[in-house]
Design a protein around this motif. Structure first.
Motif, mmCIF file in Angstrom:
data_model
loop_
_atom_site.group_PDB
_atom_site.id
_atom_site.type_symbol
_atom_site.label_atom_id
_atom_site.label_comp_id
_atom_site.label_asym_id
_atom_site.label_seq_id
_atom_site.Cartn_x
_atom_site.Cartn_y
_atom_site.Cartn_z
ATOM 1 N N VAL A 138 0.869 -1.176 0.000
ATOM 2 C CA VAL A 138 0.000 0.000 0.000
ATOM 3 C C VAL A 138 0.905 1.224 0.000
ATOM 4 O O VAL A 138 1.764 1.358 0.877
ATOM 5 N N LEU A 139 0.752 2.086 -0.984
ATOM 6 C CA LEU A 139 1.576 3.303 -1.056
ATOM 7 C C LEU A 139 0.685 4.540 -1.056
ATOM 8 O O LEU A 139 -0.404 4.530 -1.626
ATOM 9 N N ASP A 140 1.222 5.594 -0.451
ATOM 10 C CA ASP A 140 0.493 6.860 -0.339
ATOM 11 C C ASP A 140 0.589 7.616 -1.662
ATOM 12 O O ASP A 140 1.692 7.909 -2.129
ATOM 13 N N ARG A 141 -0.558 7.932 -2.269
ATOM 14 C CA ARG A 141 -0.495 8.785 -3.464
ATOM 15 C C ARG A 141 -0.415 10.256 -3.027
ATOM 16 O O ARG A 141 -0.107 11.125 -3.841
ATOM 17 N N ALA A 142 -0.769 10.516 -1.785
ATOM 18 C CA ALA A 142 -0.579 11.823 -1.145
ATOM 19 C C ALA A 142 -1.443 12.933 -1.748
ATOM 20 O O ALA A 142 -1.249 14.103 -1.426
#
Ligand code: PLP
Length: 290
Positions: A138-142
């Motif tokens: 899971v990565l932050d698209r911010a």
């Protein structure tokens, strides 16, 4: 012997009328000052072709037109592009799965004339992802979940040629022992993968995340939902959190080339997959074209 790709190049008139002609895919075709190459200023679609049938072509062309409109590019001539895809597929040696890539750029800088092409080549081999499943981070698209209205110039939800960020996220995943990524918004909404749609199953309810969050409206997800409804199950476009993903009975990433890949671990934590359901879903995606 690998089969040769097929290329059809567009000639686009000022009124948008478009014609296509075959060109040599092994010869240089793009000028170095084409804004597609120098600025990633253009849009594309990747259409899976199974048994010589381009899958969900109407849906892909509608999304192509939407992406073009978001970039203020001229509307693609749907009939001409449809015809070009069919001609290019027919000109390719038969293959179980081919990929047709449609590209429209702003053209050579200063010319005001868009560049376009259809390129057909053998699909990538997603066999292992389809059967063994994938490990997902899971990565932050911010970006906030209202990015589409707050900052439309970020072009979230358009399928632009500016995929360097998406590629970077995939490299990050691979550098950390995973196959793929699910992005979340700054405020915790599950979004999509760098080149895929999220599909989650909770009991008899199939859920994907809302395009209004700045996501692509997935053609594969559209077909998966039609299949689920035909089985008498519920489908829903809804907001999801990462906790929801953790508790889903089964989870997939969907995209045109790979079709369906079961998520077998999330953030390094193994999670259940449903091999029987995956086999049925994949079989549907491989055989039903619209
Ligand atoms: N989201 C993004 C950002 C994508 O690039 C893609 C695939 O290209 C998708 C979702 C899945 O869309 P489709 O199923 O139409 O390939």
């Amino acid at each position: 012997m690998p089969s040769s790709p097929v290329l059809f190049l567009a000639t686009i008139a000022a009124d948008g009328t478009t014609s296509f002609a075959p060109a040599d895919p092994g010869a240089p075709q793009l000028r170095v000052d084409d804004l597609g190459a120098t600025r990633g200023d253009g849009v594309f679609e990747s259409v899976n072709v199974v048994g010589a049938v381009p899958q969900s072509l109407t849906h892909h062309l509608a999304r192509f037109a939407r992406s073009a409109a978001m970039l203020d590019l001229p509307a693609p001539d749907a009939a001409a592009w449809t015809d070009a895809v069919h001609r290019a597929v027919a000109a390719h040696e038969p293959g179980d799965e081919l990929l047709a890539k449609l590209v429209l750029t702003r053209g050579v800088e200063g010319s005001g004339v868009p560049t376009g092409w259809v390129h057909v080549f053998p699909g990538y081999d997603y066999g292992t992802q389809r059967t063994a499943g994938i490990d997902v981070l899971v990565l932050d698209r911010a970006y906030p979940s209202d990015v589409v209205t707050r900052a439309p110039w970020l072009l979230q939800g358009a399928k632009t040629l500016s995929y360097a960020l998406n590629q970077a996220a995939l490299r990050y995943a691979r550098g950390h022992g995973a196959h793929d990524v699910v992005f979340v918004s700054a405020d915790g909404d599950v979004l999509e993968g760098p080149n895929s749609t999220v599909l989650a199953k909770f009991a008899d309810r199939w859920v994907t995340t809302p395009p209004e969050l700045g996501l692509l409206d997935g053609t594969t997800q559209g077909r998966a939902f039609a299949w689920a409804r035909a089985r008498g199950e519920r489908t829903e476009v809804a907001h999801l959190t990462v906790d929801d993903l953790r508790t889903a009975d089964a989870l997939w990433l969907l995209s045109s080339g790979r079709l369906s890949a079961p998520v077998r671990s999330l953030e390094g934590v193994p999670r259940p997959t449903d091999a029987g359901l995956q086999a049925e879903l994949l079989q549907h995606l491989l055989t039903v074209h619209e």
